[in-house]
Motif scaffolding. Structure first.
Motif, PDB file in Angstrom:
ATOM      1  N   PHE A 153       0.843  -1.196   0.000  1.00 15.91           N
ATOM      2  CA  PHE A 153       0.000   0.000   0.000  1.00 15.91           C
ATOM      3  C   PHE A 153       0.878   1.244   0.000  1.00 15.91           C
ATOM      4  CE2 PHE A 153       0.824  -0.887   4.499  1.00 15.91           C
ATOM      5  CZ  PHE A 153       1.107   0.366   5.025  1.00 15.91           C
ATOM      6  N   ARG A 165      -3.715   8.990   4.474  1.00 15.40           N
ATOM      7  CA  ARG A 165      -4.569   7.800   4.459  1.00 15.40           C
ATOM      8  C   ARG A 165      -3.870   6.726   3.646  1.00 15.40           C
ATOM      9  NH1 ARG A 165      -6.428  10.467   7.819  1.00 15.40           N
ATOM     10  NH2 ARG A 165      -8.591  11.081   8.176  1.00 15.40           N
ATOM     11  N   ALA A 166      -4.058   5.460   4.089  1.00 13.91           N
ATOM     12  CA  ALA A 166      -3.416   4.321   3.430  1.00 13.91           C
ATOM     13  C   ALA A 166      -4.345   3.748   2.363  1.00 13.91           C
ATOM     14  CB  ALA A 166      -3.108   3.249   4.465  1.00 13.91           C
ATOM     15  N   SER A 168      -4.269   0.547  -0.744  1.00 15.42           N
ATOM     16  CA  SER A 168      -3.560  -0.526  -1.432  1.00 15.42           C
ATOM     17  C   SER A 168      -3.374  -0.171  -2.888  1.00 15.42           C
ATOM     18  CB  SER A 168      -4.356  -1.831  -1.339  1.00 15.42           C
ATOM     19  OG  SER A 168      -4.568  -2.166   0.008  1.00 15.42           O
ATOM     20  N   VAL A 183     -10.977   3.105  -4.178  1.00 21.03           N
ATOM     21  CA  VAL A 183     -11.349   3.712  -2.897  1.00 21.03           C
ATOM     22  C   VAL A 183     -12.861   3.693  -2.723  1.00 21.03           C
ATOM     23  CG1 VAL A 183     -11.252   5.815  -1.488  1.00 21.03           C
ATOM     24  CG2 VAL A 183      -9.336   5.240  -3.015  1.00 21.03           C
ATOM     25  N   ARG A 184     -13.315   3.279  -1.561  1.00 17.75           N
ATOM     26  CA  ARG A 184     -14.731   3.385  -1.201  1.00 17.75           C
ATOM     27  C   ARG A 184     -14.911   4.703  -0.455  1.00 17.75           C
ATOM     28  NH1 ARG A 184     -19.575   1.860  -2.890  1.00 17.75           N
ATOM     29  NH2 ARG A 184     -21.081   2.198  -1.244  1.00 17.75           N
ATOM     30  N   SER A 192     -12.172  11.044   1.637  1.00 19.08           N
ATOM     31  CA  SER A 192     -13.334  10.772   0.774  1.00 19.08           C
ATOM     32  C   SER A 192     -13.901  12.085   0.256  1.00 19.08           C
ATOM     33  CB  SER A 192     -14.413  10.013   1.558  1.00 19.08           C
ATOM     34  OG  SER A 192     -13.904   8.776   2.011  1.00 19.08           O
ATOM     35  N   GLU A 357      -4.684  -8.772   5.251  1.00 17.91           N
ATOM     36  CA  GLU A 357      -4.473  -7.334   5.476  1.00 17.91           C
ATOM     37  C   GLU A 357      -5.808  -6.734   5.895  1.00 17.91           C
ATOM     38  OE1 GLU A 357      -1.770  -5.202   5.563  1.00 17.91           O
ATOM     39  OE2 GLU A 357      -1.779  -4.092   3.679  1.00 17.91           O
ATOM     40  N   PRO A 361      -9.682   2.018   9.969  1.00 11.91           N
ATOM     41  CA  PRO A 361      -9.748   3.470   9.777  1.00 11.91           C
ATOM     42  C   PRO A 361      -8.563   4.144  10.459  1.00 11.91           C
ATOM     43  CG  PRO A 361     -11.832   2.623  10.623  1.00 11.91           C
ATOM     44  CD  PRO A 361     -10.842   1.502  10.699  1.00 11.91           C
ATOM     45  N   ALA A 362      -8.147   5.315   9.934  1.00 14.14           N
ATOM     46  CA  ALA A 362      -7.001   6.028  10.518  1.00 14.14           C
ATOM     47  C   ALA A 362      -7.362   6.499  11.920  1.00 14.14           C
ATOM     48  CB  ALA A 362      -6.653   7.221   9.664  1.00 14.14           C
TER      49      ALA A 362
HETATM   50  C1  LIG Z   1      -3.147  -0.848   4.976  1.00 15.16           C
HETATM   51  C2  LIG Z   1      -4.454  -0.197   4.587  1.00 15.16           C
HETATM   52  C3  LIG Z   1      -4.845  -0.168   3.254  1.00 15.16           C
HETATM   53  C4  LIG Z   1      -6.057   0.425   2.899  1.00 15.16           C
HETATM   54  N1  LIG Z   1      -6.422   0.368   1.592  1.00 15.16           N
HETATM   55  C5  LIG Z   1      -7.633   0.862   1.237  1.00 15.16           C
HETATM   56  C6  LIG Z   1      -8.074   0.761  -0.137  1.00 15.16           C
HETATM   57  O1  LIG Z   1      -7.360   0.242  -1.008  1.00 15.16           O
HETATM   58  N2  LIG Z   1      -9.305   1.260  -0.441  1.00 15.16           N
HETATM   59  C7  LIG Z   1     -10.114   1.861   0.514  1.00 15.16           C
HETATM   60  O2  LIG Z   1     -11.221   2.297   0.168  1.00 15.16           O
HETATM   61  N3  LIG Z   1      -9.704   1.978   1.817  1.00 15.16           N
HETATM   62  C8  LIG Z   1      -8.495   1.508   2.187  1.00 15.16           C
HETATM   63  N4  LIG Z   1      -8.068   1.640   3.483  1.00 15.16           N
HETATM   64  C9  LIG Z   1      -8.872   2.482   4.410  1.00 15.16           C
HETATM   65  C10 LIG Z   1      -8.432   3.958   4.197  1.00 15.16           C
HETATM   66  O3  LIG Z   1      -7.100   4.115   4.682  1.00 15.16           O
HETATM   67  C11 LIG Z   1      -9.295   4.982   4.947  1.00 15.16           C
HETATM   68  O4  LIG Z   1      -9.471   4.573   6.278  1.00 15.16           O
HETATM   69  C12 LIG Z   1     -10.652   5.196   4.318  1.00 15.16           C
HETATM   70  O5  LIG Z   1     -10.539   5.522   2.936  1.00 15.16           O
HETATM   71  C13 LIG Z   1     -11.380   6.367   5.005  1.00 15.16           C
HETATM   72  O6  LIG Z   1     -10.616   7.541   4.902  1.00 15.16           O
HETATM   73  P1  LIG Z   1     -11.327   8.960   5.000  1.00 15.16           P
HETATM   74  O7  LIG Z   1     -10.260   9.991   5.190  1.00 15.16           O
HETATM   75  O8  LIG Z   1     -12.260   9.176   3.862  1.00 15.16           O
HETATM   76  O9  LIG Z   1     -12.238   8.842   6.302  1.00 15.16           O
HETATM   77  P2  LIG Z   1     -11.831   9.261   7.789  1.00 15.16           P
HETATM   78  O10 LIG Z   1     -11.851  10.745   7.906  1.00 15.16           O
HETATM   79  O11 LIG Z   1     -10.590   8.562   8.168  1.00 15.16           O
HETATM   80  O12 LIG Z   1     -13.037   8.627   8.591  1.00 15.16           O
HETATM   81  C14 LIG Z   1     -14.350   9.212   8.579  1.00 15.16           C
HETATM   82  C15 LIG Z   1     -15.375   8.264   9.170  1.00 15.16           C
HETATM   83  O13 LIG Z   1     -15.501   7.097   8.355  1.00 15.16           O
HETATM   84  C16 LIG Z   1     -15.270   5.947   9.134  1.00 15.16           C
HETATM   85  N5  LIG Z   1     -14.510   5.017   8.304  1.00 15.16           N
HETATM   86  C17 LIG Z   1     -13.244   5.198   7.879  1.00 15.16           C
HETATM   87  N6  LIG Z   1     -12.866   4.138   7.138  1.00 15.16           N
HETATM   88  C18 LIG Z   1     -13.898   3.293   7.091  1.00 15.16           C
HETATM   89  C19 LIG Z   1     -14.112   2.037   6.479  1.00 15.16           C
HETATM   90  N7  LIG Z   1     -13.152   1.430   5.746  1.00 15.16           N
HETATM   91  N8  LIG Z   1     -15.341   1.460   6.633  1.00 15.16           N
HETATM   92  C20 LIG Z   1     -16.300   2.052   7.355  1.00 15.16           C
HETATM   93  N9  LIG Z   1     -16.153   3.255   7.976  1.00 15.16           N
HETATM   94  C21 LIG Z   1     -14.969   3.867   7.846  1.00 15.16           C
HETATM   95  C22 LIG Z   1     -14.441   6.400  10.303  1.00 15.16           C
HETATM   96  O14 LIG Z   1     -14.617   5.572  11.438  1.00 15.16           O
HETATM   97  C23 LIG Z   1     -14.980   7.769  10.554  1.00 15.16           C
HETATM   98  O15 LIG Z   1     -16.143   7.706  11.337  1.00 15.16           O
HETATM   99  C24 LIG Z   1      -6.876   1.048   3.883  1.00 15.16           C
HETATM  100  C25 LIG Z   1      -6.461   1.043   5.209  1.00 15.16           C
HETATM  101  C26 LIG Z   1      -5.284   0.419   5.563  1.00 15.16           C
HETATM  102  C27 LIG Z   1      -4.879   0.410   7.001  1.00 15.16           C
END
Ligand SMILES: Cc1cc2nc3c(=O)[nH]c(=O)nc-3n(C[C@H](O)[C@H](O)[C@H](O)COP(=O)(O)OP(=O)(O)OC[C@H]3O[C@@H](n4cnc5c(N)ncnc54)[C@H](O)[C@@H]3O)c2cc1C
Ligand code: FES
Length: 362
Positions: A153, A165-166, A168, A183-184, A192, A357, A361-362
């Motif tokens: 990643f 944010r991480a 893959s 990315v979801r 997001s 893996e 969430p961060a």
């Molecule tokens: C090693 C690693 C690889 C990753 N690879 C991917 C990838 O390829 N594609 C991908 O879409 N994501 C991936 N993720 C998750 C990604 O890093 C973020 O956590 C995610 O995209 C949310 O980031 P954000 O800044 O939009 O939300 P944030 O500001 O971090 O979170 C906002 C809110 O959303 C919630 N939230 C965050 N992530 C999720 C989740 N996955 N499901 C449900 N609720 C969530 C949080 O709890 C929070 O309430 C990976 C994480 C790790 C640790």
């Protein structure tokens, strides 16, 4: 943490899965991950605060354990030597068995490259799973290309800003510096919302900083055992990279890819991921099974989770684990990863054939 005070630097021996030994000294009050970084070795890790589990290793020798989440280090894991290196403080010389090969340890510091955002494209009917395409700036170390192993990643940040944010890597190493992420979009999520902005206006001129590649997840050489890949949502990304690499190299292992989503509207459309569709076509006998947990009346495919589908197919193998038993690769939300690993263990897949893996969430 204990109140006893240690004053001497203690030796820590790190051994990789391919037998490379690295010796570092750990000063009092320093965790093993930080001590290794000070010595010039960045071990697989992410949060550095005991919550992601990325630095999990097996440790022999007395040590104190700092605060951590039960998700990253389940209660009971310590009894078998399990430890989070970012929360491990030696009290005597330690022997650490890492879960990665030497090639996954970064010498120096995590590489950093600027990148232009080429495209942000919806790939699911609900528009909230997006493919992000980046073009990395050439640099002195890598030239124009990008080198990484499927399963790794990167972290991304906005230029001059701290949050990362991480994600893959969903494509394969290439000479052009092209990076693809899947990315979801999470409602209200920081990155997001950045992506939603680029979706609305187009990403012209948008820039990111890309930190990596990082991480220990990846394909293991293990003869011609089948490879069964279990994805929860965008946990598809590293598994898509594995499939594409296997097709590129003409790997002979039979592949099954179970792709789980909650509703059919979230399902990535393979017509919009043509490189993955083509790779699956190129691999003889490759099977893709989309699984919808909560299908509506129009869904005609597998109803249920990819864990159900995995358990079903493992049950067909029956008996004791043999050469036809698959290596299982799992990626996605923590609950799905835990359930898939538990299903594989319950069916009798040896622990060293299960690789995972978790997207925390961060
Ligand atoms: C090693 C690693 C690889 C990753 N690879 C991917 C990838 O390829 N594609 C991908 O879409 N994501 C991936 N993720 C998750 C990604 O890093 C973020 O956590 C995610 O995209 C949310 O980031 P954000 O800044 O939009 O939300 P944030 O500001 O971090 O979170 C906002 C809110 O959303 C919630 N939230 C965050 N992530 C999720 C989740 N996955 N499901 C449900 N609720 C969530 C949080 O709890 C929070 O309430 C990976 C994480 C790790 C640790
Ligand atoms: S880096 Fe140690 S638990 Fe995340």
């Amino acid at each position: 943490m204990t109140s006893d005070v240690l004053t001497d630097t203690l030796p820590v021996t790190l051994t990789t899965t391919d037998g490379v030994r690295i010796d570092v000294g750990c000063a009092p009050g320093t965790d093993v991950l930080a001590a290794a970084a000070e010595a010039g070795y960045v071990l697989p890790s992410l949060c550095r605060k005991g919550t992601c589990g990325a630095c999990y290793a097996t440790v022999e020798g007395a040590h104190d354990v700092g605060p951590h989440s039960a998700e990253a280090l389940p209660p009971g894991a310590a009894a078998d030597g399990g430890a989070l290196l970012c929360r491990t403080y030696p009290r005597e010389p330690l022997a650490v068995a890492l879960r990665c090969e030497d090639s996954r340890i970064i010498r120096g510091s995590i590489p950093e490259r600027g990148a232009g955002v080429v495209a942000v494209e919806p790939v699911s009917p609900d528009g909230r799973t997006v493919r992000v395409r980046l073009h990395l700036d050439p640099d002195d170390v890598s030239g124009a290309g990008v080198e990484f192993e499927p399963g790794q990643f990167v972290e991304v940040s906005l230029p001059g800003q701290e949050p990362r944010r991480a994600y893959s890597l969903a494509n394969v190493a290439n000479w052009d510096g092209e990076v693809e992420l899947l990315v979801r979009l999470q409602p209200g999520g920081w990155f997001s919302e950045v992506l939603e902005g680029w979706l609305a206006t187009g990403p012209a001129g948008a820039r990111l900083v890309v930190h990596g590649p990082q991480g220990a997840f990846g394909l293991r050489e293990n003869g011609i055992r089948p490879r069964w890949l279990v994805a929860g949502g965008t946990g598809l990304a590293p598994l898509a990279s594995m499939v594409r690499r296997m097709a590129e190299w003409g790997d002979p292992q039979p592949v099954r890819l179970y792709l789980g989503v909650t509703t059919a509207a979230e399902l990535p459309d393979l017509a919009l991921l043509p490189e993955l569709a083509e790779a699956l076509d190129l691999l003889p006998g490759a099977v893709l099974e989309p699984c919808v947990w909560r299908p509506d009346g129009t869904w005609t495919g597998t109803a249920g989770t990819p864990v159900d589908a995995l358990a079903r197919d493992l049950a067909v193998l029956g008996g004791t684990a043999g050469p036809e038993w698959p290596d299982v690769y799992v990626c996605g939300p923590p609950a799905l990863v835990d359930a898939a690993c538990a299903a594989a263990a319950a069916a009798g897949v040896p622990a060293d054939q299960v690789h995972a893996e978790k997207y925390l969430p961060a």
